[in-house]
Design a protein around this motif. Sequence first.
Motif, PDB file in Angstrom:
ATOM      1  N   SER A 258       0.830  -1.201   0.000  1.00  0.00           N
ATOM      2  CA  SER A 258       0.000   0.000   0.000  1.00  0.00           C
ATOM      3  C   SER A 258       0.864   1.251   0.000  1.00  0.00           C
ATOM      4  O   SER A 258       2.027   1.221   0.371  1.00  0.00           O
ATOM      5  N   GLY A 259       0.268   2.353  -0.415  1.00  0.00           N
ATOM      6  CA  GLY A 259       0.982   3.620  -0.413  1.00  0.00           C
ATOM      7  C   GLY A 259       1.873   3.775  -1.627  1.00  0.00           C
ATOM      8  O   GLY A 259       1.779   3.047  -2.608  1.00  0.00           O
ATOM      9  N   VAL A 260       2.733   4.758  -1.542  1.00  0.00           N
ATOM     10  CA  VAL A 260       3.690   5.041  -2.602  1.00  0.00           C
ATOM     11  C   VAL A 260       5.058   5.218  -1.949  1.00  0.00           C
ATOM     12  O   VAL A 260       5.157   5.421  -0.742  1.00  0.00           O
ATOM     13  N   CYS A 261       6.080   5.144  -2.769  1.00  0.00           N
ATOM     14  CA  CYS A 261       7.432   5.341  -2.264  1.00  0.00           C
ATOM     15  C   CYS A 261       7.556   6.754  -1.694  1.00  0.00           C
ATOM     16  O   CYS A 261       7.216   7.731  -2.358  1.00  0.00           O
ATOM     17  N   ILE A 262       8.017   6.851  -0.472  1.00  0.00           N
ATOM     18  CA  ILE A 262       8.237   8.144   0.164  1.00  0.00           C
ATOM     19  C   ILE A 262       9.633   8.656  -0.175  1.00  0.00           C
ATOM     20  O   ILE A 262       9.831   9.833  -0.464  1.00  0.00           O
ATOM     21  N   TYR A 263      10.613   7.766  -0.154  1.00  0.00           N
ATOM     22  CA  TYR A 263      11.995   8.128  -0.456  1.00  0.00           C
ATOM     23  C   TYR A 263      12.746   6.864  -0.863  1.00  0.00           C
ATOM     24  O   TYR A 263      12.484   5.785  -0.342  1.00  0.00           O
ATOM     25  N   GLU A 264      13.697   7.049  -1.786  1.00  0.00           N
ATOM     26  CA  GLU A 264      14.526   5.922  -2.206  1.00  0.00           C
ATOM     27  C   GLU A 264      15.856   6.449  -2.710  1.00  0.00           C
ATOM     28  O   GLU A 264      15.918   7.494  -3.365  1.00  0.00           O
ATOM     29  N   ASP A 265      16.925   5.751  -2.359  1.00  0.00           N
ATOM     30  CA  ASP A 265      18.231   6.021  -2.936  1.00  0.00           C
ATOM     31  C   ASP A 265      18.911   4.677  -3.186  1.00  0.00           C
ATOM     32  O   ASP A 265      18.241   3.642  -3.182  1.00  0.00           O
ATOM     33  N   ASP A 266      20.207   4.678  -3.379  1.00  0.00           N
ATOM     34  CA  ASP A 266      20.908   3.425  -3.679  1.00  0.00           C
ATOM     35  C   ASP A 266      20.938   2.460  -2.498  1.00  0.00           C
ATOM     36  O   ASP A 266      21.187   1.270  -2.676  1.00  0.00           O
ATOM     37  N   TYR A 267      20.691   2.962  -1.277  1.00  0.00           N
ATOM     38  CA  TYR A 267      20.857   2.152  -0.072  1.00  0.00           C
ATOM     39  C   TYR A 267      19.564   1.822   0.664  1.00  0.00           C
ATOM     40  O   TYR A 267      19.469   0.782   1.303  1.00  0.00           O
ATOM     41  N   VAL A 268      18.584   2.727   0.624  1.00  0.00           N
ATOM     42  CA  VAL A 268      17.365   2.548   1.422  1.00  0.00           C
ATOM     43  C   VAL A 268      16.113   2.807   0.597  1.00  0.00           C
ATOM     44  O   VAL A 268      16.152   3.507  -0.416  1.00  0.00           O
ATOM     45  N   TYR A 269      15.019   2.239   1.095  1.00  0.00           N
ATOM     46  CA  TYR A 269      13.688   2.463   0.525  1.00  0.00           C
ATOM     47  C   TYR A 269      12.767   2.779   1.691  1.00  0.00           C
ATOM     48  O   TYR A 269      12.791   2.084   2.716  1.00  0.00           O
ATOM     49  N   VAL A 270      11.942   3.807   1.533  1.00  0.00           N
ATOM     50  CA  VAL A 270      11.017   4.214   2.593  1.00  0.00           C
ATOM     51  C   VAL A 270       9.588   4.156   2.056  1.00  0.00           C
ATOM     52  O   VAL A 270       9.279   4.719   1.012  1.00  0.00           O
ATOM     53  N   GLY A 271       8.738   3.454   2.801  1.00  0.00           N
ATOM     54  CA  GLY A 271       7.329   3.367   2.444  1.00  0.00           C
ATOM     55  C   GLY A 271       6.484   3.186   3.692  1.00  0.00           C
ATOM     56  O   GLY A 271       7.002   3.076   4.804  1.00  0.00           O
ATOM     57  N   HIS A 272       5.190   3.167   3.518  1.00  0.00           N
ATOM     58  CA  HIS A 272       4.253   2.978   4.629  1.00  0.00           C
ATOM     59  C   HIS A 272       4.060   1.487   4.863  1.00  0.00           C
ATOM     60  O   HIS A 272       4.116   0.696   3.931  1.00  0.00           O
ATOM     61  N   ILE A 273       3.809   1.104   6.098  1.00  0.00           N
ATOM     62  CA  ILE A 273       3.549  -0.310   6.387  1.00  0.00           C
ATOM     63  C   ILE A 273       2.284  -0.757   5.649  1.00  0.00           C
ATOM     64  O   ILE A 273       1.378   0.041   5.394  1.00  0.00           O
ATOM     65  N   ASP A 274       2.282  -1.998   5.279  1.00  0.00           N
ATOM     66  CA  ASP A 274       1.132  -2.601   4.621  1.00  0.00           C
ATOM     67  C   ASP A 274       0.729  -3.812   5.453  1.00  0.00           C
ATOM     68  O   ASP A 274       1.502  -4.749   5.604  1.00  0.00           O
ATOM     69  N   ARG A 275      -0.461  -3.790   6.000  1.00  0.00           N
ATOM     70  CA  ARG A 275      -0.917  -4.875   6.878  1.00  0.00           C
ATOM     71  C   ARG A 275      -1.827  -5.857   6.146  1.00  0.00           C
ATOM     72  O   ARG A 275      -2.716  -6.439   6.726  1.00  0.00           O
ATOM     73  N   LYS A 276      -1.590  -6.025   4.866  1.00  0.00           N
ATOM     74  CA  LYS A 276      -2.277  -7.048   4.053  1.00  0.00           C
ATOM     75  C   LYS A 276      -3.799  -6.993   4.167  1.00  0.00           C
ATOM     76  O   LYS A 276      -4.442  -7.967   4.517  1.00  0.00           O
ATOM     77  N   GLY A 277      -4.345  -5.819   3.897  1.00  0.00           N
ATOM     78  CA  GLY A 277      -5.791  -5.659   3.908  1.00  0.00           C
ATOM     79  C   GLY A 277      -6.367  -5.171   5.214  1.00  0.00           C
ATOM     80  O   GLY A 277      -7.504  -4.707   5.257  1.00  0.00           O
ATOM     81  N   LYS A 278      -5.625  -5.273   6.307  1.00  0.00           N
ATOM     82  CA  LYS A 278      -6.088  -4.732   7.586  1.00  0.00           C
ATOM     83  C   LYS A 278      -5.845  -3.228   7.585  1.00  0.00           C
ATOM     84  O   LYS A 278      -4.935  -2.750   6.912  1.00  0.00           O
ATOM     85  N   PRO A 279      -6.648  -2.491   8.348  1.00  0.00           N
ATOM     86  CA  PRO A 279      -6.397  -1.042   8.423  1.00  0.00           C
ATOM     87  C   PRO A 279      -4.977  -0.756   8.926  1.00  0.00           C
ATOM     88  O   PRO A 279      -4.453  -1.464   9.776  1.00  0.00           O
TER      89      PRO A 279
END
Length: 150
Positions: A18-39
Motif C-alpha cells: 500500500s501507499g507510494v514510495c516516500i523516499y529511495e536512494d541506492d541504499y534505502v527504501y522508505v514506504g508505509h507499512i502494509d498490513r495485508k488488507g487490515k487497516p
Amino acid sequence: MEKDCFICDKHAGDIETSGVCIYEDDYVYVGHIDRKGKPNYLGHIMIDLKRHAPSLADMTEEEAKRFGITMARVSKALMESEQAEHIYSLVSGNSVPHLHMHLVARYPGTPEEFWGPMEVYDWEGAPMGAGDEVVQLCTRLKAYMEKNAI
C-alpha cells in the motif's frame, strides 16, 4: 537478493504494497507499512535497507550513514508535516531477517496507556486508514522531504 525474503521480493516488484514510495536512494527504501488488507495506523513507516542484510551490525559504513540520515529525515517529516509529537523507532528482525526499521508516529491526544510503537494500534481513537489515505500521507511526506533537506 535473497530467495523467499519478503523485503527482497518487495524491492524486486514481486509484491505490491500500500501507499507510494516516500523516499529511495541506492541504499534505502522508505514506504508505509502494509498490513495485508487490515487497516493501517497512519504514520507507521518502514525504512528498508535495499541490500539483503539481517541486522544493524551487517551494514556497511555507507549504508549506516544513509540509514541514519534517512531515519532522521523521515522522523522530522512526520513531526512537521503530520504534527506527530513523538516518533518511536524499532528494529526487531524476528519475522523478516532483512534489516528494516519501523518508525511510528505518536499524535497529540494519544492517551498515555497507548504510548508505544505497537500500543498505538490498540487505541480506539488511533488514526487508521487504507488505500487513498495511505497514499495521501505518503505523498505529503515525500513532498516535505523533497523541499526540506537536512
